[in-house]
Design an enzyme around this catalytic site. Sequence first.
Site, mmCIF file in Angstrom:
data_model
loop_
_atom_site.group_PDB
_atom_site.id
_atom_site.type_symbol
_atom_site.label_atom_id
_atom_site.label_comp_id
_atom_site.label_asym_id
_atom_site.label_seq_id
_atom_site.Cartn_x
_atom_site.Cartn_y
_atom_site.Cartn_z
ATOM 1 N N HIS A 8 61.233 -46.119 98.646
ATOM 2 C CA HIS A 8 59.846 -45.821 99.026
ATOM 3 C C HIS A 8 59.788 -45.313 100.471
ATOM 4 C CE1 HIS A 8 55.404 -46.678 99.155
ATOM 5 N NE2 HIS A 8 55.686 -46.863 100.434
ATOM 6 N N GLU A 9 60.504 -45.974 101.354
ATOM 7 C CA GLU A 9 60.487 -45.583 102.768
ATOM 8 C C GLU A 9 61.190 -44.243 102.981
ATOM 9 O OE1 GLU A 9 58.494 -47.004 104.472
ATOM 10 O OE2 GLU A 9 58.243 -48.866 103.368
ATOM 11 N N HIS A 25 58.938 -41.500 102.142
ATOM 12 C CA HIS A 25 57.992 -41.182 103.212
ATOM 13 C C HIS A 25 58.634 -40.221 104.223
ATOM 14 C CE1 HIS A 25 54.427 -43.375 102.361
ATOM 15 N NE2 HIS A 25 54.929 -44.580 102.495
ATOM 16 N N GLU A 81 50.671 -43.258 99.293
ATOM 17 C CA GLU A 81 51.434 -44.428 98.841
ATOM 18 C C GLU A 81 51.847 -44.277 97.371
ATOM 19 O OE1 GLU A 81 52.595 -46.832 100.787
ATOM 20 O OE2 GLU A 81 51.694 -45.680 102.410
#
Lengths: 318, 185
Positions: A142-143, A146, A221
């Site tokens: 997930h990071e 980003h 998100e």
Amino acid sequence: MTLQQQIRANRFRTVLVLAAFGLLIIALGGAAYALGGTGLGGLVLVVGVVYGIFAYISSGSMVAKLTGAHPVTREEWPEVYHLIDTVSIAAGMEAAPPLYVVDDPAPNAFAAGRVPAKSYVVVTSGLLEAMSKRELEGVLAHEVSHIRNRDVRLMTLAAVLVGVVALVSDLLARMLFFGGGRRKGGDSAQAWIFLVIAIVTILLAPLAAVMVQLALSRRREYLADASAAEITNDPEGLALALRRLELDHREIHNVTSATAHLYIETPLRNTTGPSKFVAGLFNTHPPLAARIGVLEEAGGFRLPDSLPDAGDIELPIA
Amino acid sequence: MTIVYILIAVVVVLLVFGVVLYNRMVRLRNEVDTGWANIDVQLKRRNDLIPNIVEAVKGYAAHERGTFEEVTKARAAVAGAQGPAAAGEADNLLTAALGKLFAVAEAYPDLKASDNFLQLQNELSATEDKIAAARRYYNATVLRFNNSIQTFPSVLLAGVFGFVKREFFAAEAGDRELPEVSFQP
């Protein structure tokens, strides 16, 4: 929305955040001019512009300082680095971002940095204790998403610029509070000054909030979750991680409204009282349950209500 | 006169549209090339590890010549494979051969406990994780590229500019499907 569209949208929003900051500096300069004439007004403008440029260039390292994160070497955390290596390869990144840690028992994570090559991923020590490898892989993916989606520059910049806005807002509020007693003199010029300070103070907080809103969108998100599921080929792993975050009610200590939007889940959800209104302004994280629901639907699975203890990661934390 | 202006406008719009499509296909093709380079790096890294592992096992089980030969042959096949599809098949054979090698090692507790062997085993499994990760990225880029050159309207330009379909890196059974996740709530 494709990756390219997301990257373009982020570039546009970065310009918007910078423009909002510029407007704010001009407004502050105007207020200072009303307070102390040309000298003070000019000073505020110069300081504001210099800070803006400085913040743009060094926002990456500033966020690390703001959040109390410090770097971890590969030798210290070989297992976690292995996870972020594979995740970065699967994401098509040129190199894996370095890992930073915040010593805090509350599980949480975020990514920061101005350009992908200088970005880093921050995890709390609590995250590593709480998560299984599979779950941690989902969080790291997930990071890394980003970073790949160019979300981090915008989020980092917003954190740094909002940080100074919060600071100035706080300072003005104090001036208002301590200066209030002297108003009884009935001097009309002084009354004007306090009116100006009051208006600026009142305007600052929502303006800061608007900047964070620009930086964050709920879609960001969801998109990072979707990218992470594709990267790891395991939507269930990320869903499990999110469920674990949902079940954990500890709050991370060193967090302000300026840095809250960086994290994988909102770190300020237990706030109550008057600051709850302010926290509400900044709360743009979609609820974890909704994010888990999207992953469940995509992967065709259903999570159990409770989770077994994880903790299969070997950590030589002293 | 108006007709001429309209025609010029149409041509300009079509040209701009064509340039955008062309650039998109080039970008996607570059991603495929990068993805393949990533796999190649990891395959080479694993191929560099294999002789050390074979040597380590030989020290304890020199008579298992057949297994060693199989591994060495499969390793050479991966190194010499032409194109992603062939490399993928060779890779699957090598994985199977390595499985046999480790099955042999199972019978020698001293070997299994030696630091050198443990470290090699860890490095190998780390590299295999990375090959799997690189394969996921590569196959995703191939899918995007192939979709783009086979669908309208870019299919009209793909032929003209010589964009051809790329091969997938063969996936193990069950690892073929990529999850389709929508980020809309």
